[in-house]
Motif scaffolding. Structure first.
Motif, short mmCIF file in Angstrom:
data_model
loop_
_atom_site.label_atom_id
_atom_site.label_comp_id
_atom_site.label_asym_id
_atom_site.label_seq_id
_atom_site.Cartn_x
_atom_site.Cartn_y
_atom_site.Cartn_z
N ALA A 35 42.30 38.46 42.50
CA ALA A 35 41.24 39.19 41.79
C ALA A 35 41.19 38.78 40.32
N ASP A 36 42.37 38.61 39.70
CA ASP A 36 42.42 38.13 38.31
C ASP A 36 41.68 36.81 38.19
N LEU A 37 42.05 35.87 39.04
CA LEU A 37 41.51 34.52 38.96
C LEU A 37 40.02 34.49 39.29
N HIS A 38 39.63 35.24 40.29
CA HIS A 38 38.22 35.30 40.68
C HIS A 38 37.38 35.89 39.56
N ALA A 39 37.86 36.96 38.93
CA ALA A 39 37.09 37.62 37.87
C ALA A 39 36.86 36.68 36.68
N ILE A 40 37.91 35.96 36.27
CA ILE A 40 37.77 35.07 35.12
C ILE A 40 36.89 33.87 35.48
N ALA A 70 41.90 32.69 45.71
CA ALA A 70 40.73 33.21 45.00
C ALA A 70 39.47 32.42 45.30
N ARG A 71 39.63 31.14 45.57
CA ARG A 71 38.47 30.29 45.87
C ARG A 71 37.66 30.85 47.04
N ARG A 72 38.35 31.46 48.01
CA ARG A 72 37.66 31.97 49.20
C ARG A 72 36.87 33.24 48.93
#
Length: 293
Positions: free
Chosen positions: A95-100, A139-141
């Motif tokens: 979630a951290d990585l996806h949000a940024i 996160a890519r998915r």
């Protein structure tokens, strides 16, 4: 190339200016650990301006952690066409990585930049980050949009990790071996490049640093974060394949091609049996050097 990434504190203009002239592969202008809380907001414009100027190395900005009150403002105020990427500290979840990634994607669109043009390097440096690294890299998915995936490699942060686990790290860093192995394995399993290793902070222990660089490269890291200009030479040399390694790779590839032409799938080179996995690795090494030269 991705051997040396040199940190420079964003609020010390002379150190940033010097860093941008040195033989680093990339310079990371820092808004996190090296900038006091009271100065973070005011330093953003200084960082953005520094990365507007001509430089020899790629230029990154390290923003504050996703959970902090500063991360969003850091991104909004520093990202522009001449920034090459973002280093994101203390990543602990997909979630951290996806949000940024989503925030950067929107800033690229808003500012007329090519989607996916900004590189994103997550730092894995907490207990939760190391434990969940497989899920972090999923996160890519989660992305509902189709912009290119900007995460090509991750970085390991030993100092914060050791502090959180209350580790007493010895000269051989055996206490960090498991975490490093997990970061390398998860990176490759996710289809990423080899990760970047943690900074070395004992500036006076040159012999220890040399041994650490050798361990790092042999265990799958492709480069290292640096905190002092004097580290650039040793780091660039350590992560660059030697002439001997390249010559051996050439011999392996040539011998294996000759064996294949005869309908064989194994051959001896320098007293070692060479089969497909070894030949593929030798060819990959040569391809990587040619691509970066």
């Amino acid at each position: 190339m991705n051997r040396s990434f040199l940190f420079a504190p964003g609020n010390v203009a002379r150190r940033v200016e010097k860093a941008l002239t040195l033989q680093a592969d990339a310079v990371i202008v820092d808004l996190e650990d090296s900038v006091a809380t009271a100065e973070k907001a005011a330093t953003r414009k200084t960082v953005a301006a520094a990365l507007e100027r001509p430089r020899r190395a790629r230029g990154y900005v390290r923003v504050n952690a996703p959970s902090s009150a500063f991360c969003f403002g850091d991104l909004v105020e520093t990202l522009h066409r001449k920034v090459d990427g973002v280093v994101l500290p203390k990543v602990e979840s997909a979630a951290d990585l996806h949000a940024i990634d989503w925030m950067i994607w929107n800033l690229e669109r808003e500012r007329g930049m090519a989607e996916g043009s900004l590189d994103l390097i997550p730092q894995i440096e907490t207990a939760a980050g190391v434990q969940r690294i497989d899920r972090v890299l999923q996160a890519r998915r989660l992305r509902p949009y189709k912009a290119p995936w900007r995460v090509k490699r991750v970085a390991f942060g030993a100092a914060d990790y050791a502090h959180e686990l209350q580790l007493t790290v010895g000269p051989q860093e055996t206490e960090l071996a498991d975490a490093r192995a997990r970061v390398v394995l998860a990176s490759r399993a996710a289809g990423l490049e080899g990760p970047l290793d943690s900074p070395w902070f004992d500036f006076k222990d040159l012999a220890g640093f040399a041994r650490a660089l050798e361990r790092s490269r042999r265990s799958g890291f492709q480069g290292r974060l640096c905190v002092h200009p004097d580290q650039l030479g040793p780091v660039n040399a350590a992560y660059q394949p030697s002439a001997e390694e390249l010559a051996r790779a050439e011999r392996i590839v040539a011998a294996f091609r000759e064996a294949e032409a005869k309908g064989e799938a194994a051959v001896q080179v320098d007293g070692q049996m060479i089969d497909y996995p070894v030949a593929y690795r030798a060819q990959a090494l040569l391809d990587a050097v040619r691509e970066k030269s």
